[in-house]
Design a protein around this motif. Structure first.
Motif, short mmCIF file in Angstrom:
data_model
loop_
_atom_site.label_atom_id
_atom_site.label_comp_id
_atom_site.label_asym_id
_atom_site.label_seq_id
_atom_site.Cartn_x
_atom_site.Cartn_y
_atom_site.Cartn_z
N ALA A 1 5.49 4.10 -1.48
CA ALA A 1 4.86 2.76 -1.44
C ALA A 1 5.47 1.88 -0.67
N LEU A 2 4.76 1.09 0.12
CA LEU A 2 5.33 -0.04 1.00
C LEU A 2 4.95 -1.59 0.54
N PRO B 1 -9.12 1.57 0.20
CA PRO B 1 -9.33 2.13 1.43
C PRO B 1 -8.23 3.29 2.01
N LYS B 2 -8.91 4.38 2.71
CA LYS B 2 -8.11 5.27 3.20
C LYS B 2 -7.94 5.21 4.75
N LEU B 3 -7.21 4.83 5.51
CA LEU B 3 -7.26 4.76 6.77
C LEU B 3 -6.45 5.74 7.49
N LYS B 4 -7.22 6.63 8.41
CA LYS B 4 -6.80 7.65 9.12
C LYS B 4 -5.32 7.55 9.75
N ASP B 5 -5.10 6.36 10.31
CA ASP B 5 -3.64 6.12 10.68
C ASP B 5 -3.32 4.71 10.59
N PHE B 6 -2.33 4.19 11.33
CA PHE B 6 -1.80 2.79 10.96
C PHE B 6 -2.47 1.98 11.95
N PRO B 7 -3.27 0.87 11.53
CA PRO B 7 -4.09 0.15 12.39
C PRO B 7 -3.07 -0.56 13.53
N GLY C 1 0.79 -1.16 0.05
CA GLY C 1 0.18 -0.01 -0.11
C GLY C 1 0.76 1.19 0.07
N TYR C 2 0.09 2.36 0.39
CA TYR C 2 0.88 3.58 0.50
C TYR C 2 1.00 4.14 1.80
N CYS C 3 1.87 4.85 2.46
CA CYS C 3 2.00 5.44 3.64
C CYS C 3 2.08 7.00 3.36
N HIS C 4 1.21 7.82 4.09
CA HIS C 4 1.08 9.44 3.92
C HIS C 4 1.71 9.96 5.33
N CYS C 5 2.24 9.36 6.05
CA CYS C 5 2.84 10.05 7.33
C CYS C 5 3.88 10.90 7.09
N ARG C 6 3.93 11.90 7.81
CA ARG C 6 5.05 12.77 7.79
C ARG C 6 6.30 12.22 7.77
N SER C 7 6.79 11.36 8.48
CA SER C 7 7.81 10.52 8.66
C SER C 7 8.25 10.19 7.38
N PRO D 1 -1.04 -2.25 -4.73
CA PRO D 1 -1.62 -1.65 -3.21
C PRO D 1 -2.85 -2.04 -3.05
N GLY D 2 -3.10 -2.33 -1.59
CA GLY D 2 -4.49 -2.54 -1.22
C GLY D 2 -5.10 -1.51 -0.23
N VAL D 3 -4.25 -0.43 0.09
CA VAL D 3 -4.76 0.33 1.16
C VAL D 3 -3.70 1.48 1.41
N HIS D 4 -4.18 2.69 2.01
CA HIS D 4 -3.43 3.90 2.31
C HIS D 4 -3.70 4.04 3.83
N VAL D 5 -2.43 4.35 4.26
CA VAL D 5 -2.40 4.38 5.70
C VAL D 5 -1.91 5.60 6.29
N ASN D 6 -2.23 6.15 7.26
CA ASN D 6 -1.75 7.51 7.80
C ASN D 6 -2.44 8.58 6.79
N TYR D 7 -3.60 8.34 6.18
CA TYR D 7 -4.02 9.41 5.32
C TYR D 7 -4.61 10.66 5.84
N ALA D 8 -4.65 10.66 7.09
CA ALA D 8 -5.12 11.82 7.94
C ALA D 8 -3.97 12.97 7.46
N GLU D 9 -2.73 12.30 7.40
CA GLU D 9 -1.65 13.48 7.00
C GLU D 9 -1.33 13.67 5.63
N THR D 10 -2.14 13.08 4.86
CA THR D 10 -1.73 13.23 3.35
C THR D 10 -1.48 14.72 2.81
N VAL D 11 -0.47 14.99 1.93
CA VAL D 11 -0.50 16.13 1.26
C VAL D 11 -0.90 16.07 -0.38
N LEU D 12 -1.25 14.69 -0.47
CA LEU D 12 -1.37 14.41 -1.98
C LEU D 12 -2.67 13.59 -1.89
N PRO D 13 -3.90 13.94 -2.06
CA PRO D 13 -5.07 13.20 -2.02
C PRO D 13 -5.30 12.16 -3.30
#
Length: 128
Positions: free
Chosen positions: A41-42, A122-128, A24-30, A104-116
């Motif tokens: 891309a993870l 599925p767009k997860l707000k954080d990492f489950p 999937g994809y991680c959108h976190c600041r780190s 990819p099957g999911v977006h994680v940490n989507y609450a921090e995205t800078v690229l919608p």
């Protein structure tokens, strides 16, 4: 099935065996800061499925938090993977293993995205 990859200069090579636990994809600041891009891309693997096959002496590690240990080539700075010991998984960056068909099957940490991204995943707000 196995896939091989390497760092930017080729001093470090690695191999992943089997299938990833998730992609999937991680959108976190780190991840954005570490990758230098708006998204990372993870591909997540069990630790025993990931092996450094060449240049282990060049693998350096940086741990900003206890959640992740980012690994890179000390010669070229090329990013390799991130060990997530609390999850029991290793994120081998999709770009590091070019023969892996990235599905990819999911977006994680989507609450921090800078690229919608509108891709229906599925767009997860954080990492489950």
């Amino acid at each position: 099935m196995s896939h091989s990859g390497s760092c930017f200069c080729g001093a470090v090579a690695l191999e992943v065996t089997g299938s990833p636990e998730a992609m999937g994809y991680c959108h976190c600041r780190s991840c954005r800061s570490w990758s230098g891009g708006p998204v990372n891309a993870l591909s997540l693997w069990k630790p025993d499925a990931v092996k450094v096959t060449k240049g282990a002496e060049h693998v350096a590690t940086f741990a900003k938090t206890g959640f992740s240990r980012r690994q890179y080539c000390a010669k070229c700075g090329g990013h390799l993977m991130t060990d997530h010991p609390t999850l029991g998984l290793v994120d081998v960056y999709a770009a590091t293993i070019p023969t892996l068909e990235f599905k990819p099957g999911v977006h994680v940490n989507y609450a921090e995205t800078v690229l919608p991204i509108r891709d229906g995943l599925p767009k997860l707000k954080d990492f489950p």
